[in-house]
Design a protein around this motif. Sequence first.
Motif, short mmCIF file in Angstrom:
data_model
loop_
_atom_site.label_atom_id
_atom_site.label_comp_id
_atom_site.label_asym_id
_atom_site.label_seq_id
_atom_site.Cartn_x
_atom_site.Cartn_y
_atom_site.Cartn_z
N ARG A 142 51.54 -77.52 22.78
CA ARG A 142 52.62 -76.60 23.18
C ARG A 142 53.88 -76.90 22.37
NH1 ARG A 142 50.79 -77.94 28.58
NH2 ARG A 142 49.66 -76.20 29.54
N LEU A 146 53.95 -73.86 19.99
CA LEU A 146 54.55 -72.80 20.80
C LEU A 146 56.06 -72.94 20.94
CD1 LEU A 146 51.95 -72.43 23.69
CD2 LEU A 146 52.02 -71.27 21.47
N GLU A 189 51.63 -63.65 17.15
CA GLU A 189 51.62 -64.72 18.16
C GLU A 189 50.22 -65.31 18.35
OE1 GLU A 189 53.32 -63.05 21.66
OE2 GLU A 189 55.36 -63.14 20.88
N ASN A 191 49.26 -68.19 17.67
CA ASN A 191 49.37 -69.54 18.22
C ASN A 191 49.24 -69.53 19.74
OD1 ASN A 191 49.90 -70.25 15.61
ND2 ASN A 191 51.82 -71.32 16.03
N GLN A 192 49.88 -68.56 20.37
CA GLN A 192 49.86 -68.47 21.82
C GLN A 192 48.44 -68.28 22.34
OE1 GLN A 192 52.57 -68.57 24.17
NE2 GLN A 192 50.82 -68.70 25.57
N GLN A 193 47.70 -67.38 21.72
CA GLN A 193 46.34 -67.10 22.16
C GLN A 193 45.41 -68.29 21.90
OE1 GLN A 193 46.64 -63.98 19.54
NE2 GLN A 193 47.38 -62.47 21.01
#
Length: 291
Positions: A142, A146, A189, A191-193
């Motif tokens: 994270r 993120l 995004e 990275n988020q997934q």
Amino acid sequence: MARRRHLLIPLLICSLLLGACSRVGLAYRNLDVIIPWTLNDYLDMNREQKSWFNQRLQLHLSWHCTTQLPGYLDWLDRLQSMVQSDQVSDEALQQRTREAKQAIAETARQIVPSAVELLQGLDDGQVAEMNNALAKDQQEHREQYLKPSLAQQVEQRSQRMSKRLKSWIGPLSPSQQRRIEQWSASLGEQNQQWVANRIHWQAQFSAAVAQRQNSDFPQRIEQLLVNREQLWTEDYRQAYARTEQAARHLLVDLMATSSLEQRQRLLKKIDGVRQDFAELKCLQNARQAPP
């Protein structure tokens, strides 16, 4: 499992199949040392477990070297032929990707019984330690992937890709660098997934290990290691398809604009990986053995 998601697969896949290291043979020769260190990030095995693990690891490495590496050499030959004949197309890359996934699944399937036996032998304290390590891994991801702004994530992704490509084809032209930046921006995004799916997988892994004495535990571990795509979140499943397609298109475009020097460097690097594999003593002994 955590950082690399699988118990016995870490470098056995990344270093062997994808050639993440420029001297793959050296990495392969030291897997019996590297993998236990990787496991120690998540498990504190006792003396009996370590002895069992080392013996089982040697069996897996012997199987892998004698039965799987010949196929890797053929795979590298096909990859090299694509570059030499200027046939780096989306269709060809899809085929190489399917072959790579099949090789990964075959290795994962082979180590499932050992993973099951090792995990079933853990005591509650070891499981708690593993879960703490997974939680730490999640927090680190994270923070790294993120916490930066989306613009920073895009820039960092571009930098990572540029660094990897430079090691294979050398300095990039301005147009190639712009294409990489375009590729990175198109993933948005992602990275988020990716991180969300990683946490989702780890949660299912922890839940399975918590019930490691149940009769269906071997089947659950096989699904987690071999058929892991079935357990992906729907968001990541869609994102992965887009990401894989974007990566293929990027490579096709980069090769289309590559210089003769870049292609020669790439061929030399592929040949070096192939040579590292071919010179492994275990593979040579297997080839010399009578039928």
